[in-house]
Design a protein around this motif. Structure first.
Motif, PDB file in Angstrom:
ATOM      1  N   ASP A 126      -2.254  74.529  69.851  1.00  9.52           N
ATOM      2  CA  ASP A 126      -1.121  74.376  68.935  1.00  9.52           C
ATOM      3  C   ASP A 126      -0.001  73.566  69.573  1.00  9.52           C
ATOM      4  OD1 ASP A 126      -2.266  75.712  66.833  1.00  9.52           O
ATOM      5  OD2 ASP A 126      -1.406  77.665  67.350  1.00  9.52           O
ATOM      6  N   ALA A 127       0.220  73.767  70.870  1.00  9.61           N
ATOM      7  CA  ALA A 127       1.261  73.011  71.580  1.00  9.61           C
ATOM      8  C   ALA A 127       0.936  71.517  71.573  1.00  9.61           C
ATOM      9  CB  ALA A 127       1.396  73.525  73.013  1.00  9.61           C
ATOM     10  N   LYS A 128      -0.335  71.177  71.795  1.00  4.92           N
ATOM     11  CA  LYS A 128      -0.741  69.769  71.772  1.00  4.92           C
ATOM     12  C   LYS A 128      -0.572  69.182  70.371  1.00  4.92           C
ATOM     13  CE  LYS A 128      -3.958  69.738  75.657  1.00  4.92           C
ATOM     14  NZ  LYS A 128      -5.370  69.581  76.101  1.00  4.92           N
ATOM     15  N   ARG A 129      -0.868  69.995  69.351  1.00  2.18           N
ATOM     16  CA  ARG A 129      -0.708  69.534  67.968  1.00  2.18           C
ATOM     17  C   ARG A 129       0.758  69.251  67.644  1.00  2.18           C
ATOM     18  NH1 ARG A 129       0.877  72.082  63.801  1.00  2.18           N
ATOM     19  NH2 ARG A 129       0.667  74.132  64.804  1.00  2.18           N
ATOM     20  N   VAL A 130       1.658  70.134  68.078  1.00  2.00           N
ATOM     21  CA  VAL A 130       3.091  69.943  67.849  1.00  2.00           C
ATOM     22  C   VAL A 130       3.590  68.706  68.603  1.00  2.00           C
ATOM     23  CG1 VAL A 130       5.401  70.915  68.196  1.00  2.00           C
ATOM     24  CG2 VAL A 130       3.541  72.377  67.398  1.00  2.00           C
ATOM     25  N   ALA A 131       3.132  68.530  69.852  1.00  2.00           N
ATOM     26  CA  ALA A 131       3.531  67.371  70.662  1.00  2.00           C
ATOM     27  C   ALA A 131       3.121  66.075  69.974  1.00  2.00           C
ATOM     28  CB  ALA A 131       2.906  67.460  72.047  1.00  2.00           C
ATOM     29  N   LEU A 132       1.897  66.042  69.458  1.00  2.00           N
ATOM     30  CA  LEU A 132       1.396  64.856  68.762  1.00  2.00           C
ATOM     31  C   LEU A 132       2.212  64.580  67.501  1.00  2.00           C
ATOM     32  CD1 LEU A 132      -0.830  62.688  68.732  1.00  2.00           C
ATOM     33  CD2 LEU A 132      -2.236  64.282  67.400  1.00  2.00           C
ATOM     34  N   GLN A 133       2.560  65.641  66.791  1.00  2.00           N
ATOM     35  CA  GLN A 133       3.357  65.507  65.566  1.00  2.00           C
ATOM     36  C   GLN A 133       4.729  64.914  65.874  1.00  2.00           C
ATOM     37  OE1 GLN A 133       4.144  69.305  63.732  1.00  2.00           O
ATOM     38  NE2 GLN A 133       5.634  68.458  62.307  1.00  2.00           N
ATOM     39  N   LYS A 134       5.354  65.354  66.977  1.00  2.00           N
ATOM     40  CA  LYS A 134       6.677  64.841  67.337  1.00  2.00           C
ATOM     41  C   LYS A 134       6.616  63.373  67.776  1.00  2.00           C
ATOM     42  CE  LYS A 134       8.910  68.596  66.440  1.00  2.00           C
ATOM     43  NZ  LYS A 134       9.801  68.658  65.255  1.00  2.00           N
ATOM     44  N   LEU A 135       5.543  62.994  68.457  1.00  2.00           N
ATOM     45  CA  LEU A 135       5.392  61.585  68.843  1.00  2.00           C
ATOM     46  C   LEU A 135       5.260  60.703  67.604  1.00  2.00           C
ATOM     47  CD1 LEU A 135       3.016  61.591  71.963  1.00  2.00           C
ATOM     48  CD2 LEU A 135       5.507  61.487  71.886  1.00  2.00           C
ATOM     49  N   LYS A 136       4.547  61.203  66.605  1.00  2.00           N
ATOM     50  CA  LYS A 136       4.430  60.457  65.351  1.00  2.00           C
ATOM     51  C   LYS A 136       5.792  60.366  64.660  1.00  2.00           C
ATOM     52  CE  LYS A 136      -0.407  61.680  64.414  1.00  2.00           C
ATOM     53  NZ  LYS A 136      -1.315  62.487  63.551  1.00  2.00           N
ATOM     54  N   GLN A 137       6.578  61.440  64.771  1.00  2.00           N
ATOM     55  CA  GLN A 137       7.887  61.501  64.125  1.00  2.00           C
ATOM     56  C   GLN A 137       8.845  60.453  64.687  1.00  2.00           C
ATOM     57  OE1 GLN A 137       9.454  65.469  64.212  1.00  2.00           O
ATOM     58  NE2 GLN A 137      11.016  65.075  62.678  1.00  2.00           N
ATOM     59  N   VAL A 138       8.717  60.139  65.983  1.00  2.00           N
ATOM     60  CA  VAL A 138       9.603  59.135  66.588  1.00  2.00           C
ATOM     61  C   VAL A 138       8.952  57.741  66.592  1.00  2.00           C
ATOM     62  CG1 VAL A 138      10.832  60.800  68.022  1.00  2.00           C
ATOM     63  CG2 VAL A 138       8.820  59.658  68.956  1.00  2.00           C
ATOM     64  N   GLN A 139       7.897  57.622  65.766  1.00  2.00           N
ATOM     65  CA  GLN A 139       7.260  56.326  65.498  1.00  2.00           C
ATOM     66  C   GLN A 139       6.673  55.673  66.754  1.00  2.00           C
ATOM     67  OE1 GLN A 139      10.202  54.018  63.322  1.00  2.00           O
ATOM     68  NE2 GLN A 139      10.740  55.800  62.109  1.00  2.00           N
ATOM     69  N   ILE A 140       6.033  56.506  67.580  1.00  2.00           N
ATOM     70  CA  ILE A 140       5.313  55.998  68.757  1.00  2.00           C
ATOM     71  C   ILE A 140       3.958  55.446  68.298  1.00  2.00           C
ATOM     72  CG2 ILE A 140       4.078  56.724  70.836  1.00  2.00           C
ATOM     73  CD1 ILE A 140       6.847  56.759  71.590  1.00  2.00           C
ATOM     74  N   PRO A 141       3.644  54.205  68.596  1.00  2.00           N
ATOM     75  CA  PRO A 141       2.315  53.685  68.234  1.00  2.00           C
ATOM     76  C   PRO A 141       1.218  54.323  69.086  1.00  2.00           C
ATOM     77  CG  PRO A 141       3.554  52.049  69.490  1.00  2.00           C
ATOM     78  CD  PRO A 141       4.494  53.185  69.223  1.00  2.00           C
ATOM     79  N   SER A 142       0.063  54.550  68.490  1.00  2.00           N
ATOM     80  CA  SER A 142      -1.082  55.188  69.170  1.00  2.00           C
ATOM     81  C   SER A 142      -0.660  56.463  69.905  1.00  2.00           C
ATOM     82  CB  SER A 142      -1.716  54.223  70.173  1.00  2.00           C
ATOM     83  OG  SER A 142      -2.049  53.003  69.568  1.00  2.00           O
ATOM     84  N   PRO A 143      -0.104  57.453  69.200  1.00  2.00           N
ATOM     85  CA  PRO A 143       0.433  58.653  69.875  1.00  2.00           C
ATOM     86  C   PRO A 143      -0.615  59.437  70.653  1.00  2.00           C
ATOM     87  CG  PRO A 143       0.328  58.959  67.484  1.00  2.00           C
ATOM     88  CD  PRO A 143       0.056  57.524  67.741  1.00  2.00           C
ATOM     89  N   GLU A 144      -1.875  59.461  70.156  1.00  2.00           N
ATOM     90  CA  GLU A 144      -2.920  60.200  70.877  1.00  2.00           C
ATOM     91  C   GLU A 144      -3.112  59.633  72.282  1.00  2.00           C
ATOM     92  OE1 GLU A 144      -3.283  58.773  67.924  1.00  2.00           O
ATOM     93  OE2 GLU A 144      -3.725  60.366  66.464  1.00  2.00           O
ATOM     94  N   LYS A 145      -3.045  58.320  72.382  1.00  2.00           N
ATOM     95  CA  LYS A 145      -3.219  57.648  73.676  1.00  2.00           C
ATOM     96  C   LYS A 145      -2.045  57.949  74.608  1.00  2.00           C
ATOM     97  CE  LYS A 145      -3.536  52.965  75.597  1.00  2.00           C
ATOM     98  NZ  LYS A 145      -3.472  51.522  75.264  1.00  2.00           N
ATOM     99  N   ARG A 146      -0.804  58.002  74.047  1.00  2.00           N
ATOM    100  CA  ARG A 146       0.401  58.205  74.872  1.00  2.00           C
ATOM    101  C   ARG A 146       0.401  59.566  75.554  1.00  2.00           C
ATOM    102  NH1 ARG A 146       0.835  53.004  74.863  1.00  2.00           N
ATOM    103  NH2 ARG A 146       1.124  52.149  72.784  1.00  2.00           N
TER     104      ARG A 146
END
Length: 330
Positions: A126-146
């Motif tokens: 769940d923590a990884k899911r929330v982290a990924l969601q926040k990276l998408k929220q700040v418009q990071i390209p390729s968030p899974e890779k980051r």
């Protein structure tokens, strides 16, 4: 009740020669979802104010008097464990240099997950899911890779977006942003500030923006504090101060903007420099640099005078109001 209320806050730094005041009688309020700008030259006390709110001052700095009330609780009097439950959780801070904020030996994902696990009772997945969601929220390209990358593998603008994402991880009520775009080029600065403004509006997050850039403050904030030598000298609605600054120091900051000079003309500047903490002038601290200073300014500390919707600590403004009131009586 305001979300945040700072009352008569004073901060000192202990030196061998004795303690010096870095903040003097600072008072203001912040409502939920409100955006506040804090401006002034280097050495005005802006960053010290940001650190003081979260009681992040390290020795020899300490809060000598006053209160910082968050939802009615005085943060300055809380125990370390109580304060940890608020830092990063209810109030987040974004620092000037993301490379100093991020741990260089941990991946972005590890740092974000560690932050979540420290404050929330959730699973690793769940923590990884929330982290990924926040990276998408700040418009990071390729968030899974980051998530699997280290800070040095990212650009300055990308690192700052990561820091903003970490600041938003725990859905805070307040974000304190200390010069968040200083190390970035102008184009990236605009993108980051637009992003922060959008995120604050969507999530109803209050923002304290500490900066020397009046242009950014005019576009992003609703209220504004102008600081000089550790003291607030003017505060009120941003548009009102920008359009009709009352304090001579604020007027000087406005006149020093590049657009206030003609092409090829020398830029306007305020003569002199900010006084050192050990040698703050008597009376109004700005009087040695002020072209309007008179005898009272050299001996008496000005109290706040209401001017429109603004509060101004200036003898000249107070005298002008008295003259105007006297003329009305006649």
């Amino acid at each position: 009740m305001p979300l945040l209320e700072v009352n008569h806050l004073e901060v000192c730094f202990g030196l061998r020669s004795g303690s010096v005041k870095a903040l003097r009688d600072v008072s203001f309020t912040l409502e939920r979802g409100e955006r506040l700008g804090v401006v002034g030259e280097s050495g005005a006390g802006k960053s010290v104010l940001g650190f003081s709110i979260l009681n992040l001052l390290s020795r020899p700095g300490f809060i000598s008097s006053g209160h910082v009330n968050f939802e009615g609780k005085d943060l300055a009097s809380l125990s370390p464990s109580e304060l940890r439950s608020i830092r990063g959780n209810r109030i987040s801070m974004i620092f000037q240099d993301p490379m100093m904020t991020l741990n260089p030996v941990l991946t972005i994902g590890d740092q974000m997950v560690e932050c979540l696990l420290a404050h929330r009772k959730i699973s690793m997945a769940d923590a990884k899911r929330v982290a990924l969601q926040k990276l998408k929220q700040v418009q990071i390209p390729s968030p899974e890779k980051r998530l699997d990358q280290y800070p040095h593998e990212l650009s300055g603008g990308m690192r700052q977006r990561i820091v903003i994402a970490i600041g938003l991880l725990l859905d805070p009520d307040i974000i304190i942003a200390d010069e968040p775009t200083t190390a970035l080029d102008v184009t990236i600065q605009a993108e980051i500030m637009d992003l922060m403004l959008d995120l604050c509006e969507k999530n109803n997050v209050a923002l304290i923006l500490i900066t020397h850039d009046l242009g950014v403050v005019s576009q992003v904030t609703q209220k504004m504090l102008v600081m000089y030598a550790g003291r607030i000298i003017e505060q009120g609605p941003t548009k009102e101060i920008i359009n009709d600054a009352q304090h001579p120091y604020t007027q000087g900051l406005m006149n020093a903007l590049p657009q206030m000079a003609l092409p090829g003309q020398k830029l306007n500047q305020i003569r002199g420099s900010m006084p050192p903490l050990q040698n703050i002038p008597r009376g109004c601290a700005f009087n040695p640099r002020c072209e309007y200073a008179f005898e009272t300014c050299k001996h008496n500390l000005p109290s706040f005078t209401q001017s429109g919707n603004c509060l101004v600590a200036c003898h000249m403004v107070a005298e002008m109001k008295q003259v105007a009131a006297h003329k009305e009586e006649l």
